[in-house]
Design an enzyme around this catalytic site. Structure first.
Site, mmCIF file in Angstrom:
data_model
loop_
_atom_site.group_PDB
_atom_site.id
_atom_site.type_symbol
_atom_site.label_atom_id
_atom_site.label_comp_id
_atom_site.label_asym_id
_atom_site.label_seq_id
_atom_site.Cartn_x
_atom_site.Cartn_y
_atom_site.Cartn_z
ATOM 1 N N GLU A 15 0.848 -1.208 0.000
ATOM 2 C CA GLU A 15 0.000 0.000 0.000
ATOM 3 C C GLU A 15 0.878 1.251 0.000
ATOM 4 O O GLU A 15 0.742 2.151 0.827
ATOM 5 C CB GLU A 15 -0.985 0.032 1.174
ATOM 6 C CG GLU A 15 -2.147 0.983 0.967
ATOM 7 C CD GLU A 15 -3.094 1.065 2.153
ATOM 8 O OE1 GLU A 15 -2.848 1.829 3.098
ATOM 9 O OE2 GLU A 15 -4.106 0.335 2.141
ATOM 10 N N HIS A 46 -12.043 7.679 14.259
ATOM 11 C CA HIS A 46 -10.951 7.495 15.215
ATOM 12 C C HIS A 46 -9.713 8.343 14.949
ATOM 13 O O HIS A 46 -8.734 8.263 15.669
ATOM 14 C CB HIS A 46 -10.504 6.021 15.209
ATOM 15 C CG HIS A 46 -9.756 5.661 13.959
ATOM 16 N ND1 HIS A 46 -10.384 5.277 12.805
ATOM 17 C CD2 HIS A 46 -8.428 5.667 13.679
ATOM 18 C CE1 HIS A 46 -9.479 5.034 11.871
ATOM 19 N NE2 HIS A 46 -8.281 5.273 12.366
ATOM 20 N N HIS A 75 -13.926 2.830 18.482
ATOM 21 C CA HIS A 75 -12.504 2.505 18.629
ATOM 22 C C HIS A 75 -12.118 2.659 20.118
ATOM 23 O O HIS A 75 -12.587 3.585 20.784
ATOM 24 C CB HIS A 75 -11.723 3.489 17.751
ATOM 25 C CG HIS A 75 -10.277 3.159 17.558
ATOM 26 N ND1 HIS A 75 -9.360 3.228 18.576
ATOM 27 C CD2 HIS A 75 -9.587 2.769 16.467
ATOM 28 C CE1 HIS A 75 -8.160 2.893 18.118
ATOM 29 N NE2 HIS A 75 -8.278 2.603 16.834
HETATM 30 C C1 UD1 Z 1 -3.517 3.790 14.910
HETATM 31 C C2 UD1 Z 1 -2.727 4.405 13.753
HETATM 32 C C3 UD1 Z 1 -3.668 4.943 12.696
HETATM 33 C C4 UD1 Z 1 -4.656 3.878 12.250
HETATM 34 C C5 UD1 Z 1 -5.369 3.314 13.476
HETATM 35 C C6 UD1 Z 1 -6.259 2.160 13.050
HETATM 36 C C7 UD1 Z 1 -0.593 5.534 14.291
HETATM 37 C C8 UD1 Z 1 0.050 6.757 14.776
HETATM 38 N N1 UD1 Z 1 -1.946 5.544 14.269
HETATM 39 O O1 UD1 Z 1 -4.252 4.846 15.535
HETATM 40 O O2 UD1 Z 1 -2.915 5.369 11.562
HETATM 41 O O3 UD1 Z 1 -5.600 4.465 11.390
HETATM 42 O O4 UD1 Z 1 -4.390 2.806 14.409
HETATM 43 O O5 UD1 Z 1 -7.140 1.795 14.052
HETATM 44 O O6 UD1 Z 1 0.086 4.596 13.957
HETATM 45 N N2 UD1 Z 1 -6.226 0.891 22.139
HETATM 46 C C9 UD1 Z 1 -6.632 -0.176 22.934
HETATM 47 N N3 UD1 Z 1 -6.703 -1.423 22.361
HETATM 48 C C10 UD1 Z 1 -6.378 -1.654 21.067
HETATM 49 C C11 UD1 Z 1 -5.989 -0.552 20.262
HETATM 50 C C12 UD1 Z 1 -5.907 0.704 20.828
HETATM 51 O O7 UD1 Z 1 -6.916 -0.019 24.103
HETATM 52 O O8 UD1 Z 1 -6.447 -2.803 20.614
HETATM 53 C C13 UD1 Z 1 -6.129 2.249 22.765
HETATM 54 C C14 UD1 Z 1 -4.895 2.347 23.689
HETATM 55 O O9 UD1 Z 1 -5.196 3.187 24.766
HETATM 56 C C15 UD1 Z 1 -3.862 3.005 22.758
HETATM 57 C C16 UD1 Z 1 -4.762 3.967 22.009
HETATM 58 O O10 UD1 Z 1 -5.967 3.237 21.752
HETATM 59 O O11 UD1 Z 1 -2.833 3.671 23.473
HETATM 60 C C17 UD1 Z 1 -4.198 4.534 20.745
HETATM 61 O O12 UD1 Z 1 -3.650 3.516 19.895
HETATM 62 P P1 UD1 Z 1 -2.646 3.993 18.726
HETATM 63 O O13 UD1 Z 1 -2.220 2.808 17.938
HETATM 64 O O14 UD1 Z 1 -1.591 4.856 19.262
HETATM 65 O O15 UD1 Z 1 -3.531 4.964 17.855
HETATM 66 P P2 UD1 Z 1 -4.826 4.711 17.007
HETATM 67 O O16 UD1 Z 1 -5.685 5.899 17.208
HETATM 68 O O17 UD1 Z 1 -5.360 3.372 17.286
HETATM 69 N N1 UDP Z 2 -13.076 -2.766 11.135
HETATM 70 C C1 UDP Z 2 -13.394 -3.900 11.909
HETATM 71 N N2 UDP Z 2 -14.174 -3.733 13.028
HETATM 72 C C2 UDP Z 2 -14.636 -2.507 13.422
HETATM 73 C C3 UDP Z 2 -14.285 -1.373 12.644
HETATM 74 C C4 UDP Z 2 -13.500 -1.527 11.516
HETATM 75 O O1 UDP Z 2 -12.998 -5.013 11.573
HETATM 76 O O2 UDP Z 2 -15.337 -2.425 14.446
HETATM 77 C C5 UDP Z 2 -12.220 -2.949 9.942
HETATM 78 C C6 UDP Z 2 -12.675 -2.284 8.662
HETATM 79 O O3 UDP Z 2 -13.517 -3.125 7.893
HETATM 80 C C7 UDP Z 2 -11.351 -2.011 7.944
HETATM 81 C C8 UDP Z 2 -10.393 -1.767 9.076
HETATM 82 O O4 UDP Z 2 -10.981 -2.320 10.244
HETATM 83 O O5 UDP Z 2 -10.882 -3.140 7.219
HETATM 84 C C9 UDP Z 2 -10.164 -0.293 9.232
HETATM 85 O O6 UDP Z 2 -9.487 -0.055 10.408
HETATM 86 P P1 UDP Z 2 -9.442 1.383 11.065
HETATM 87 O O7 UDP Z 2 -10.655 2.149 10.673
HETATM 88 O O8 UDP Z 2 -9.172 1.169 12.511
HETATM 89 O O9 UDP Z 2 -8.126 1.998 10.427
HETATM 90 P P2 UDP Z 2 -7.789 2.814 9.101
HETATM 91 O O10 UDP Z 2 -8.251 2.032 7.927
HETATM 92 O O11 UDP Z 2 -8.427 4.153 9.216
HETATM 93 O O12 UDP Z 2 -6.293 2.961 9.163
#
Ligand code: UD1
Ligand code: UDP
Length: 383
Positions: free
Chosen positions: A122, A209, A242
């Site tokens: 990607e 998110h 999220h």
């Molecule tokens: C991250 C990515 C973003 C992506 C998103 C997909 C970066 C900087 N950001 O953002 O590009 O679009 O993931 O979802 O790489 N948390 C949990 N459990 C989980 C996941 C997250 O509790 O399984 C909570 C935790 O408190 C964690 C916070 O979410 O510290 C933020 O997670 P982080 O990966 O830093 O950022 P995202 O907003 O998830």
């Molecule tokens: N998705 C999922 N469960 C959810 C929400 C999203 O499986 O409750 C899937 C969605 O179909 C897509 C991916 O997660 O394939 C997108 O992830 P996210 O929106 O966290 O990240 P982004 O694509 O913005 O980086």
């Protein structure tokens, strides 16, 4: 096995896991060509584990890095340090990373420090604005400037890469692996949608998110959702939230206990795909959902002012409404009440792939190995 290409695949978040799962499966299905090692940083924990389970992936290495409410410096340094040790131990011929997360960028930097080639799945997506999305745009720029192989999902991303890639011969147009994952999941799905609605009700699916939407934009999005259910008695909003605490705070303050707004825990990928199929309309700031929805013929209103995925906007299945109350409410009303406008957006076009992206990535990796072996042979012949 000197002729096998040793491929280390690294990912850390939900979207990376969904989009890398077909690649990991394809590597495992070709043991005569590849030795596959899988490392997860676990930048996400629960969201990642859901996907690993679905695709039956057991990582060889799990850095288990996630901390509650982690900041960007924390994740970056933890991934850099963790990956230094992994790379020294595994000694891969090439490392595959995906997309634009901090796991992606910091893993690529760790590879650069040890002069290990990186293949970017990607590659080439751009908004050309370093702060939208933040920090993903810069994560992509850094990753693409250090990669050796680029797997571009669309012609437009390929053109972006041709302008900047230090190794243009390493660019491959593959399609997006998310379509491989979506087709595989729908084909093997064993569940129904997790939501049953009263007869005649329409479902609007929402996710939000992004870091740049935290604070006031999230509040505006929540207020718009409330207004939508007030204005349309036949609408039910389903929002799997999220786990990021910044998202939860806004959702808890503004949307809990609102009639016909259902806040769910994050859904596993399979039921989430079923929910997308069931939806009349999707409102999201997610990247992956913008790519999946056109395959399902679902109109998407994007809760952002820009997108690095302009292909579906150009084709008319996706529209940018930003995190703006008026636009969200009015465009939603238009799609709910104007059949022609809805039909125009719900077209069956999919600019992001045909479900064969991971097979094309395997071909590119084989070509890379051929090139490595012939260079080695030339060096040996000269010595
Ligand atoms: C991250 C990515 C973003 C992506 C998103 C997909 C970066 C900087 N950001 O953002 O590009 O679009 O993931 O979802 O790489 N948390 C949990 N459990 C989980 C996941 C997250 O509790 O399984 C909570 C935790 O408190 C964690 C916070 O979410 O510290 C933020 O997670 P982080 O990966 O830093 O950022 P995202 O907003 O998830
Ligand atoms: N998705 C999922 N469960 C959810 C929400 C999203 O499986 O409750 C899937 C969605 O179909 C897509 C991916 O997660 O394939 C997108 O992830 P996210 O929106 O966290 O990240 P982004 O694509 O913005 O980086």
């Amino acid at each position: 096995m000197p002729n096998l290409l040793k491929v280390l695949t690294v990912f850390g978040t939900r979207p990376e896991a969904i989009k890398m799962a077909p690649v990991v499966q394809a590597l495992a299905a070709n043991p005569d060509d590849f030795e596959s090692v899988v490392c997860v940083t676990a930048q996400h924990r629960e969201l990642l584990d859901q996907v690993l389970q679905l695709f039956n992936i057991t990582p060889d290495i799990d850095l288990d890095l996630m901390k509650p409410n982690q900041d960007l410096t924390q994740i970056t340094t933890a991934v850099l340090l963790g990956m230094r040790a992994v790379l020294q131990d595994v000694q891969p011929d090439i490392v595959l990373v995906h997309g634009d997360t901090t796991t992606t960028m910091a893993t690529t930097l760790a590879c650069y420090y040890q002069q290990i080639p990186v293949g970017h799945v990607e590659a080439g997506l751009r908004t050309f604005d370093n702060y939208y999305p933040f920090p993903e745009e810069v994560n992509r720029v850094v990753t693409d400037s250090l990669a050796t192989l680029y797997f571009a999902p669309t012609e437009r991303s390929k053109q972006n890469l041709l302008k900047i890639a230090p190794h243009p011969e390493g660019i491959y147009l593959t399609g997006n692996t998310v379509i491989d994952a979506l087709f595989y999941t729908l084909e093997h799905a064993q569940c129904n949608s997790p939501v049953t609605l009263p007869a005649g009700q329409k479902l609007i699916l929402v996710t939000a998110h992004r870091r740049e939407n935290f604070g006031e934009p999230m509040v505006e999005i929540c207020k718009a959702l409330k207004t939508i259910v007030e204005q349309h008695s036949d609408v039910e909003i389903v929002y799997p939230a999220h786990p990021n605490p910044n998202v939860r705070k806004a959702v808890d303050e503004h949307l809990r206990n609102v009639d016909r707004i259902h806040i769910l825990e994050p859904l596993e990928y399979e039921p989430f795909c079923k929910l997308m199929e069931q939806a009349t309309l999707i409102l999201t700031d997610s990247g992956g959902i913008q790519e999946e929805a056109p395959s399902l013929k679902k109109p998407v209103l994007v809760l952002r002012d820009e997108t690095e995925r302009p292909e579906a906007v150009d084709m008319g299945t996706v529209k940018l409404v930003g995190p703006h109350f008026d636009k969200i409410v009015s465009e939603t009303r238009r799609l709910l009440t104007d059949e022609a406008a809805y039909k125009a957006m719900a077209q069956a076009v999919n600019p992001y792939g045909d479900g064969k992206a991971s097979a094309r990535i395997m071909d590119a990796l084989r070509a890379f190995q051929q090139q490595r072996l012939s260079t080695k042979a030339e060096v040996a012949a000269k010595a």
